[in-house]
Design a protein around this motif. Structure first.
Motif, mmCIF file in Angstrom:
data_model
loop_
_atom_site.group_PDB
_atom_site.id
_atom_site.type_symbol
_atom_site.label_atom_id
_atom_site.label_comp_id
_atom_site.label_asym_id
_atom_site.label_seq_id
_atom_site.Cartn_x
_atom_site.Cartn_y
_atom_site.Cartn_z
ATOM 1 N N LEU A 266 36.039 18.497 -11.658
ATOM 2 C CA LEU A 266 35.891 19.943 -11.485
ATOM 3 C C LEU A 266 37.037 20.711 -12.163
ATOM 4 O O LEU A 266 36.822 21.783 -12.732
ATOM 5 N N ARG A 267 38.236 20.166 -12.107
ATOM 6 C CA ARG A 267 39.370 20.814 -12.782
ATOM 7 C C ARG A 267 39.148 20.839 -14.296
ATOM 8 O O ARG A 267 39.417 21.840 -14.958
ATOM 9 N N ALA A 268 38.669 19.732 -14.822
ATOM 10 C CA ALA A 268 38.383 19.675 -16.260
ATOM 11 C C ALA A 268 37.284 20.674 -16.618
ATOM 12 O O ALA A 268 37.360 21.367 -17.645
ATOM 13 N N ARG A 269 36.277 20.762 -15.762
ATOM 14 C CA ARG A 269 35.174 21.716 -15.998
ATOM 15 C C ARG A 269 35.696 23.156 -15.945
ATOM 16 O O ARG A 269 35.295 24.004 -16.739
ATOM 17 N N GLU A 270 36.596 23.441 -14.995
ATOM 18 C CA GLU A 270 37.181 24.779 -14.871
ATOM 19 C C GLU A 270 37.954 25.147 -16.141
ATOM 20 O O GLU A 270 37.826 26.259 -16.651
ATOM 21 N N GLU A 271 38.722 24.195 -16.663
ATOM 22 C CA GLU A 271 39.464 24.449 -17.907
ATOM 23 C C GLU A 271 38.503 24.740 -19.060
ATOM 24 O O GLU A 271 38.737 25.645 -19.856
ATOM 25 N N ASP A 272 37.427 23.982 -19.145
ATOM 26 C CA ASP A 272 36.432 24.211 -20.197
ATOM 27 C C ASP A 272 35.813 25.609 -20.075
ATOM 28 O O ASP A 272 35.634 26.310 -21.066
ATOM 29 N N LEU A 273 35.488 25.988 -18.836
ATOM 30 C CA LEU A 273 34.886 27.301 -18.616
ATOM 31 C C LEU A 273 35.865 28.437 -18.949
ATOM 32 O O LEU A 273 35.479 29.461 -19.523
ATOM 33 N N LEU A 274 37.139 28.258 -18.587
ATOM 34 C CA LEU A 274 38.140 29.274 -18.913
ATOM 35 C C LEU A 274 38.313 29.416 -20.423
ATOM 36 O O LEU A 274 38.444 30.531 -20.938
ATOM 37 N N ARG A 275 38.301 28.302 -21.137
ATOM 38 C CA ARG A 275 38.382 28.366 -22.607
ATOM 39 C C ARG A 275 37.167 29.085 -23.187
ATOM 40 O O ARG A 275 37.291 29.903 -24.080
ATOM 41 N N ALA A 276 36.001 28.758 -22.684
ATOM 42 C CA ALA A 276 34.775 29.398 -23.167
ATOM 43 C C ALA A 276 34.797 30.900 -22.883
ATOM 44 O O ALA A 276 34.391 31.710 -23.728
ATOM 45 N N LEU A 277 35.297 31.284 -21.708
ATOM 46 C CA LEU A 277 35.401 32.696 -21.360
ATOM 47 C C LEU A 277 36.372 33.415 -22.294
ATOM 48 O O LEU A 277 36.097 34.533 -22.755
ATOM 49 N N ALA A 278 37.497 32.793 -22.608
ATOM 50 C CA ALA A 278 38.467 33.391 -23.527
ATOM 51 C C ALA A 278 37.872 33.542 -24.921
ATOM 52 O O ALA A 278 38.055 34.569 -25.583
ATOM 53 N N GLU A 279 37.134 32.536 -25.366
ATOM 54 C CA GLU A 279 36.487 32.614 -26.687
ATOM 55 C C GLU A 279 35.464 33.738 -26.712
ATOM 56 O O GLU A 279 35.359 34.480 -27.689
#
Length: 194
Positions: free
Chosen positions: A49-62
């Protein structure tokens, strides 16, 4: 010879001891890992879930960066379109100025008043869009604002490199020169006029 045999035996014994000790350590590590037990599925899920959260935060920033770039590109495109239109309207404004100079009569002439009304309306519209005339008459020559089309000997009391006449008005659009003013510049007494 006995010594040699003894030294060889001691080396062999040492090597055997080292191998046995290494195996014991490995077995001890395996026992420690076995004592901890299999990995906890909850911890594995938390890591996932932490890895997924990081991926989602990167996608949101992009996504945010892409939206900001698109907005800037749209504003730049609109500004460019407006600039092009305003540049195309400048000769029309010049024509109104020439028409005002060519119409005989005073301010009470209805044709002159009508032309002045249309010219003023167009000028106000362009000013609302950010267009402002460059004040050149009597100012020092500035190559970032003026294009010198001729020079004349400086009249008495006028400094060299002063704008004497404005042949065509220059304009700025949002602090950027849209069209340089075409001017006649006062020359030094020793310079030959253009």
């Amino acid at each position: 010879m006995i010594r040699k045999k003894g030294s060889m035996e001691s080396k062999t014994e040492e090597a055997s001891r080292t191998v046995v000790e290494g195996q014991a350590e490995a077995a001890g590590n395996d026992k420690a890992a076995a004592a901890e037990g299999p990995p906890d599925p909850r911890e594995a899920e938390i890591e996932r879930l932490r890895a997924r959260e990081e991926d989602l935060l990167r996608a949101l920033a992009e996504l945010s960066n892409a939206q900001r770039r698109r907005k800037q590109e749209m504003e730049q495109s609109l500004r460019h379109a407006r600039e092009s239109l305003i540049r195309d309207l400048l000769p029309v404004l010049d024509d109104f100025e020439r028409a005002m100079g060519a119409i005989p009569g005073g301010d009470d002439d209805p044709i002159r008043a009508g032309v002045a009304l249309v010219r003023d309306r167009l000028a106000r519209l362009l000013e609302r869009e950010g267009l402002e005339p460059i004040q050149s008459q009597g100012e020092p020559f500035d190559p970032t604002l003026h294009d010198a089309i001729a020079t004349m000997p400086a009249p008495e009391g006028v400094a060299p490199n002063t704008v004497l006449e404005v042949a065509q008005a220059g304009y700025r659009l949002h602090d950027r020169v849209l069209r340089h003013a075409k001017v006649v510049v006062a020359a030094d007494a020793g310079e030959a006029p253009l």
